[in-house]
Scaffold this motif. Structure first.
Motif, mmCIF file in Angstrom:
data_model
loop_
_atom_site.group_PDB
_atom_site.id
_atom_site.type_symbol
_atom_site.label_atom_id
_atom_site.label_comp_id
_atom_site.label_asym_id
_atom_site.label_seq_id
_atom_site.Cartn_x
_atom_site.Cartn_y
_atom_site.Cartn_z
ATOM 1 N N ILE A 142 0.862 -1.189 0.000
ATOM 2 C CA ILE A 142 0.000 0.000 0.000
ATOM 3 C C ILE A 142 0.897 1.237 0.000
ATOM 4 C CG2 ILE A 142 -1.611 1.331 1.495
ATOM 5 C CD1 ILE A 142 -2.996 -0.987 0.027
ATOM 6 N N ARG A 143 0.422 2.288 -0.625
ATOM 7 C CA ARG A 143 1.061 3.601 -0.478
ATOM 8 C C ARG A 143 -0.057 4.587 -0.201
ATOM 9 N NH1 ARG A 143 -0.628 5.946 -4.783
ATOM 10 N NH2 ARG A 143 -1.048 4.673 -6.587
ATOM 11 N N THR A 144 0.195 5.486 0.741
ATOM 12 C CA THR A 144 -0.802 6.534 0.945
ATOM 13 C C THR A 144 -0.785 7.387 -0.321
ATOM 14 O OG1 THR A 144 0.884 7.726 2.203
ATOM 15 C CG2 THR A 144 -0.771 6.532 3.452
ATOM 16 N N LYS A 145 -1.938 7.974 -0.668
ATOM 17 C CA LYS A 145 -2.042 8.625 -1.979
ATOM 18 C C LYS A 145 -1.372 9.995 -2.023
ATOM 19 C CE LYS A 145 -6.337 6.485 -3.579
ATOM 20 N NZ LYS A 145 -7.779 6.692 -3.761
ATOM 21 N N GLY A 146 -1.544 10.775 -0.965
ATOM 22 C CA GLY A 146 -1.101 12.165 -1.068
ATOM 23 C C GLY A 146 -1.824 12.818 -2.242
ATOM 24 N N GLU A 147 -1.308 13.942 -2.710
ATOM 25 C CA GLU A 147 -1.860 14.541 -3.932
ATOM 26 C C GLU A 147 -0.700 14.692 -4.907
ATOM 27 O OE1 GLU A 147 -5.182 14.761 -4.528
ATOM 28 O OE2 GLU A 147 -4.553 15.312 -6.533
ATOM 29 N N ALA A 148 -0.600 13.699 -5.814
ATOM 30 C CA ALA A 148 0.576 13.590 -6.680
ATOM 31 C C ALA A 148 0.708 14.782 -7.622
ATOM 32 C CB ALA A 148 0.495 12.293 -7.476
ATOM 33 N N GLY A 149 1.952 15.159 -7.849
ATOM 34 C CA GLY A 149 2.241 16.205 -8.829
ATOM 35 C C GLY A 149 2.072 17.617 -8.306
ATOM 36 N N THR A 150 1.854 17.761 -7.012
ATOM 37 C CA THR A 150 1.670 19.111 -6.449
ATOM 38 C C THR A 150 2.931 19.636 -5.776
ATOM 39 O OG1 THR A 150 0.938 18.201 -4.334
ATOM 40 C CG2 THR A 150 -0.788 18.707 -5.964
ATOM 41 N N GLY A 151 3.860 18.769 -5.430
ATOM 42 C CA GLY A 151 5.019 19.202 -4.656
ATOM 43 C C GLY A 151 4.619 19.671 -3.263
ATOM 44 N N ASN A 152 3.429 19.282 -2.839
ATOM 45 C CA ASN A 152 2.877 19.723 -1.553
ATOM 46 C C ASN A 152 2.580 18.472 -0.724
ATOM 47 O OD1 ASN A 152 1.334 20.750 0.532
ATOM 48 N ND2 ASN A 152 0.212 22.183 -0.759
#
Ligand SMILES: O=C(CO)[C@H](O)[C@H](O)COP(=O)(O)O
Length: 290
Positions: A142-152
């Protein structure tokens, strides 16, 4: 049996960094930087975000070239629910398939039946219920999703904290409360019982989405992540090789502030970031997946 083997394979990545790469040259740089695996894809998430349109599985030719360029494991992405893309990736001999919300979902109800494959899968999750549904379908990592491509990194933090808090809650319940908890989370009962017993997910849990600096990687590890995926943050920085090495070191030595200070020095301009509140709801990748 295959799922057990695949879950054990994922243990090898623990403490490491998995880097998005779009060319054989980038793959070699990632390997030299100490990445434990690469994710072969045509566009890193920040470019997918900028260019819009439908994002699909990468060209097999490009995946083969990356496989030929490195000796570390090569992962590649299939769209959520796109079992034909997954079969193609399996035929290519990739080491892992990421059923990824970064690509445009192919099915808005169902994920891939990952137990029907020999190749292991990694899937994204924002909370424990989502993680256990994916594991129930056969995900080995599993990987937590985060918000990819934001650098945040803010969403990666939110998702990791949510999963950890959900686990603590399950551990604190009585046995007779677990079925209702499973029902409320929409998670398989047996897996909820396993979390209650063991106090952690039954598979390795990495962080992804928005990690852009060595300090971001160290933060995620301090929050309980077992490793990190980094996409845009490395090859969209001023000095990918230096940033790549620094993130690898920061992930390994996440609890040593002196080493973190050392590796954070003089990295040049980091990728520019996006405030998540400025992204229209329909363009939030983390909301993809059910
Ligand atoms: O989808 C991924 C993980 O499987 C990407 O590798 C990851 O999410 C990259 O995000 P970012 O570009 O924000 O680092």
């Amino acid at each position: 049996m295959t799922q057990n083997l695949n879950q054990n394979l994922a243990q090898m990545f623990k403490g490491g960094v998995i880097m998005d790469v779009t060319t054989p040259e980038e793959a070699k740089i990632a390997q030299d930087c100490g990445a434990v695996a690469v994710m072969a894809l045509e566009r890193v998430p920040s470019d997918i975000r900028k260019e819009g349109g439908v994002a699909r599985m990468s060209d097999p030719k490009m995946i083969r070239e990356i496989q030929a360029a490195v000796t570390i494991p090569v992962m590649a992405k299939a769209r959520i629910g796109h079992l034909a893309e997954a079969r193609i990736l399996e035929a290519l001999g990739v080491d892992y398939i990421d059923e990824s919300e970064v690509l445009t979902p192919a099915d808005d109800q169902y994920h891939i039946d990952k137990k029907a494959f020999k190749v292991p899968f990694v899937c994204g999750a924002r909370n424990l219920g989502e993680a256990l549904r994916r594991i129930g379908e056969g995900a080995s990592m599993i990987r937590t999703k985060g918000e990819a491509g934001t650098g945040n990194v803010v969403e990666a933090v939110r998702h990791m904290r949510t999963i950890q808090a959900d686990i603590r809650r399950i551990v604190g319940l009585n046995q007779d409360e677990l079925m209702t908890a499973a029902k409320e989370m929409g998670a398989p009962y047996e897996l909820v019982c396993a979390v209650h017993r063991e106090g952690h997910l039954p598979v390795v849990n990495f962080s992804a989405g928005g990690i852009a600096t060595p300090a971001d990687a160290a933060l995620m590890m301090q929050l309980g992540s077992e490793g990190v995926f980094v996409g845009s943050g490395i090859f969209k920085s001023a000095n990918p090789e230096k940033v790549g090495r620094a993130i690898v070191k920061a992930t390994a030595y996440y609890d040593d502030p002196d080493i973190l200070a050392q590796v954070s020095e003089g990295l040049g301009k980091a990728m520019s970031g996006v405030d998540i509140r400025e992204i229209p709801e329909s363009q939030l990748y983390a909301k993809r997946g059910w």
